[in-house]
Design a protein around this motif. Sequence first.
Motif, PDB file in Angstrom:
ATOM      1  N   GLY A  26      41.216  24.614   3.731  1.00  0.00           N
ATOM      2  CA  GLY A  26      42.310  25.293   4.431  1.00  0.00           C
ATOM      3  C   GLY A  26      41.953  26.647   4.980  1.00  0.00           C
ATOM      4  O   GLY A  26      42.830  27.428   5.338  1.00  0.00           O
ATOM      5  N   GLU A  27      40.661  26.960   5.096  1.00  0.00           N
ATOM      6  CA  GLU A  27      40.221  28.239   5.624  1.00  0.00           C
ATOM      7  C   GLU A  27      39.365  28.014   6.864  1.00  0.00           C
ATOM      8  O   GLU A  27      38.640  27.016   6.958  1.00  0.00           O
ATOM      9  N   LEU A  28      39.454  28.943   7.807  1.00  0.00           N
ATOM     10  CA  LEU A  28      38.681  28.868   9.041  1.00  0.00           C
ATOM     11  C   LEU A  28      37.452  29.760   8.929  1.00  0.00           C
ATOM     12  O   LEU A  28      37.567  30.973   8.766  1.00  0.00           O
ATOM     13  N   ARG A  29      36.287  29.142   8.968  1.00  0.00           N
ATOM     14  CA  ARG A  29      35.023  29.869   8.994  1.00  0.00           C
ATOM     15  C   ARG A  29      34.084  29.176   9.971  1.00  0.00           C
ATOM     16  O   ARG A  29      34.250  27.995  10.290  1.00  0.00           O
ATOM     17  N   PHE A  30      33.092  29.937  10.425  1.00  0.00           N
ATOM     18  CA  PHE A  30      32.142  29.416  11.401  1.00  0.00           C
ATOM     19  C   PHE A  30      30.736  29.404  10.815  1.00  0.00           C
ATOM     20  O   PHE A  30      30.432  30.104   9.854  1.00  0.00           O
ATOM     21  N   ARG A  31      29.876  28.585  11.428  1.00  0.00           N
ATOM     22  CA  ARG A  31      28.475  28.530  11.021  1.00  0.00           C
ATOM     23  C   ARG A  31      27.613  28.298  12.258  1.00  0.00           C
ATOM     24  O   ARG A  31      28.104  27.861  13.310  1.00  0.00           O
ATOM     25  N   ALA A  32      26.348  28.609  12.147  1.00  0.00           N
ATOM     26  CA  ALA A  32      25.386  28.349  13.219  1.00  0.00           C
ATOM     27  C   ALA A  32      24.695  27.025  12.948  1.00  0.00           C
ATOM     28  O   ALA A  32      24.352  26.718  11.812  1.00  0.00           O
ATOM     29  N   MET A  82      43.134  19.547  13.211  1.00  0.00           N
ATOM     30  CA  MET A  82      41.691  19.753  13.123  1.00  0.00           C
ATOM     31  C   MET A  82      40.960  18.476  12.728  1.00  0.00           C
ATOM     32  O   MET A  82      39.768  18.332  12.992  1.00  0.00           O
ATOM     33  N   ALA A  83      41.628  17.539  12.082  1.00  0.00           N
ATOM     34  CA  ALA A  83      40.970  16.301  11.657  1.00  0.00           C
ATOM     35  C   ALA A  83      40.836  15.311  12.796  1.00  0.00           C
ATOM     36  O   ALA A  83      39.810  14.626  12.916  1.00  0.00           O
ATOM     37  N   THR A  84      41.856  15.232  13.660  1.00  0.00           N
ATOM     38  CA  THR A  84      41.852  14.210  14.714  1.00  0.00           C
ATOM     39  C   THR A  84      41.685  14.772  16.113  1.00  0.00           C
ATOM     40  O   THR A  84      41.374  14.032  17.047  1.00  0.00           O
ATOM     41  N   ASP A 139      32.906  25.522   9.987  1.00  0.00           N
ATOM     42  CA  ASP A 139      32.386  25.197   8.672  1.00  0.00           C
ATOM     43  C   ASP A 139      33.333  24.167   8.049  1.00  0.00           C
ATOM     44  O   ASP A 139      34.459  24.486   7.674  1.00  0.00           O
ATOM     45  N   LEU A 140      32.881  22.915   7.955  1.00  0.00           N
ATOM     46  CA  LEU A 140      33.766  21.829   7.545  1.00  0.00           C
ATOM     47  C   LEU A 140      34.230  21.969   6.103  1.00  0.00           C
ATOM     48  O   LEU A 140      35.364  21.600   5.771  1.00  0.00           O
ATOM     49  N   GLU A 141      33.382  22.495   5.232  1.00  0.00           N
ATOM     50  CA  GLU A 141      33.806  22.683   3.849  1.00  0.00           C
ATOM     51  C   GLU A 141      34.951  23.687   3.755  1.00  0.00           C
ATOM     52  O   GLU A 141      35.903  23.492   3.004  1.00  0.00           O
ATOM     53  N   SER A 142      34.881  24.740   4.552  1.00  0.00           N
ATOM     54  CA  SER A 142      35.959  25.722   4.554  1.00  0.00           C
ATOM     55  C   SER A 142      37.225  25.127   5.135  1.00  0.00           C
ATOM     56  O   SER A 142      38.332  25.379   4.632  1.00  0.00           O
ATOM     57  N   ALA A 194      33.205  34.850   9.177  1.00  0.00           N
ATOM     58  CA  ALA A 194      31.773  34.888   9.497  1.00  0.00           C
ATOM     59  C   ALA A 194      31.508  35.212  10.957  1.00  0.00           C
ATOM     60  O   ALA A 194      30.351  35.207  11.380  1.00  0.00           O
ATOM     61  N   LEU A 195      32.545  35.528  11.733  1.00  0.00           N
ATOM     62  CA  LEU A 195      32.354  35.779  13.161  1.00  0.00           C
ATOM     63  C   LEU A 195      33.171  36.967  13.662  1.00  0.00           C
ATOM     64  O   LEU A 195      32.671  37.777  14.450  1.00  0.00           O
ATOM     65  N   HIS A 196      34.421  37.082  13.226  1.00  0.00           N
ATOM     66  CA  HIS A 196      35.332  38.090  13.774  1.00  0.00           C
ATOM     67  C   HIS A 196      35.647  39.175  12.746  1.00  0.00           C
ATOM     68  O   HIS A 196      35.783  38.882  11.561  1.00  0.00           O
ATOM     69  N   PRO A 197      35.817  40.422  13.203  1.00  0.00           N
ATOM     70  CA  PRO A 197      36.140  41.511  12.275  1.00  0.00           C
ATOM     71  C   PRO A 197      37.584  41.471  11.810  1.00  0.00           C
ATOM     72  O   PRO A 197      38.460  40.901  12.473  1.00  0.00           O
ATOM     73  N   ASP A 198      37.853  42.097  10.661  1.00  0.00           N
ATOM     74  CA  ASP A 198      39.227  42.248  10.194  1.00  0.00           C
ATOM     75  C   ASP A 198      39.796  43.541  10.767  1.00  0.00           C
ATOM     76  O   ASP A 198      39.149  44.241  11.563  1.00  0.00           O
ATOM     77  N   GLN A 199      41.029  43.877  10.358  1.00  0.00           N
ATOM     78  CA  GLN A 199      41.677  45.043  10.950  1.00  0.00           C
ATOM     79  C   GLN A 199      40.946  46.341  10.619  1.00  0.00           C
ATOM     80  O   GLN A 199      40.817  47.231  11.476  1.00  0.00           O
ATOM     81  N   ALA A 200      40.458  46.475   9.401  1.00  0.00           N
ATOM     82  CA  ALA A 200      39.740  47.696   9.047  1.00  0.00           C
ATOM     83  C   ALA A 200      38.492  47.866   9.905  1.00  0.00           C
ATOM     84  O   ALA A 200      38.128  48.987  10.283  1.00  0.00           O
ATOM     85  N   THR A 201      37.838  46.753  10.237  1.00  0.00           N
ATOM     86  CA  THR A 201      36.631  46.828  11.061  1.00  0.00           C
ATOM     87  C   THR A 201      36.979  47.111  12.515  1.00  0.00           C
ATOM     88  O   THR A 201      36.231  47.824  13.209  1.00  0.00           O
ATOM     89  N   HIS A 202      38.099  46.586  13.017  1.00  0.00           N
ATOM     90  CA  HIS A 202      38.549  46.982  14.357  1.00  0.00           C
ATOM     91  C   HIS A 202      38.732  48.500  14.423  1.00  0.00           C
ATOM     92  O   HIS A 202      38.313  49.151  15.400  1.00  0.00           O
TER      93      HIS A 202
END
Length: 408
Positions: A298-304, A113-115, A291-294, A361-369
């Motif tokens: 080590g976590e994957l998150r999205f932002r607009a 993800m860095a390069t 989301d670069l801070e996330s 911030a974009l995709h549902p988890d299993q409970a939401t599926h």
Amino acid sequence: MEKWITTAPIPEDYFRGAVELETTGQGTLPHRLPASARAQTTDPQLLMAESQPSGVRLAFRSRASALELELIRSRTTFSGLRPRPDGAVDLVVDGQVHDSSATGGGKTTTIDMATGTLSEVADGTWTIRFDDLPEGTHDIELWLPHNERIELIALRTNAPLEPTALTGLPVWVHHGSSISHGSNATSPTAIWPAIAARLGGVELTNLGFGGSALLDPFTARAIRDMAADVISLKIGINLVNLDLMRLRALGPAIHGFLDTIREGHPETPLLLVSAIYCPIHEDTPGPGAFDLESLAAGELRFRATGDPAESASGKLTLRVIREELDRIVRERSKSDPKLHYLDGLELYGEADYAELPLPDALHPDQATHRLMGERFARLAFAANAPLSPAGLSPAALPPAGLPPSAPH
């Protein structure tokens, strides 16, 4: 020594939910778009997504007490992030989820993800084995991983098998984004379209393509040419997070997509579904970004990344798209009474987000599926719902109190 019966290559009539099968140098690769559509795009995201067999399963009848499925998988991971879970093959016996087994081996592509650089590791075939199947002759399904490209090498059983006869249930063709593809679901039968299909009494053909519900004309032509008793289209989130078009282009694109499908399905019940609740894009246009801070944590998150003020000049937000889809269906349904609209907020809305937030911030988890699948079954397939017209006889569902999804 146990005697095995090997089926290789696996015949076409064993497959359900695949649009086309490709014979490779090693086995059989299920596709969810035909070659004619694949030839009209060079987008690696779509080509990867359509080759991941979300909703595709092998269906056969046998008295086998054990079986093996040999396969080659291809998967993508990201360095610096929590490892993605392995894909899974789900064993369904007489309509009930009986067992699940993780995949392994194959080719793994790791993206730094860095390069942005890629590295690949290849590790041969993998064999899934299921023992202790129930005694007697049963209808068996093997649901293939929804999130990995899979080449099937051989199916082995310790008793004869034959392809399952077609059920006669209505065929449901569904098109959507990564949420329909199954992002963050834990197994192939746990994606929301699979849950909805099981509860609604329909046969699923899933055209949910991660990052790729973009009103592509070749996708509309593919749907036009497929067998389908009912059709649904879930449109919105990818148009925003790719910042693909403006409001001026959206209306004609939707009309053109629907017109093409209607060429092959002039009277098929068709449900146009808007996006579920997604706070980052409700009133903020795309494009979406990591989301670069996330990522640093080590976590994957999205932002607009857009400016909410830009929606006044035609940039799309989810709220704008919902209004436009509703308007188009209200106008077209005057001459097309089998066209319907479902607001995605009825599947997952703001109150649901407070209880079951989107982990990235974009995709549902299993409970939401599970929640979305149960709600869609009630809203689309129950008696007098848009995809439950007279003559199809899908399972009648109560207006509330749906049975829980099968355990996984």
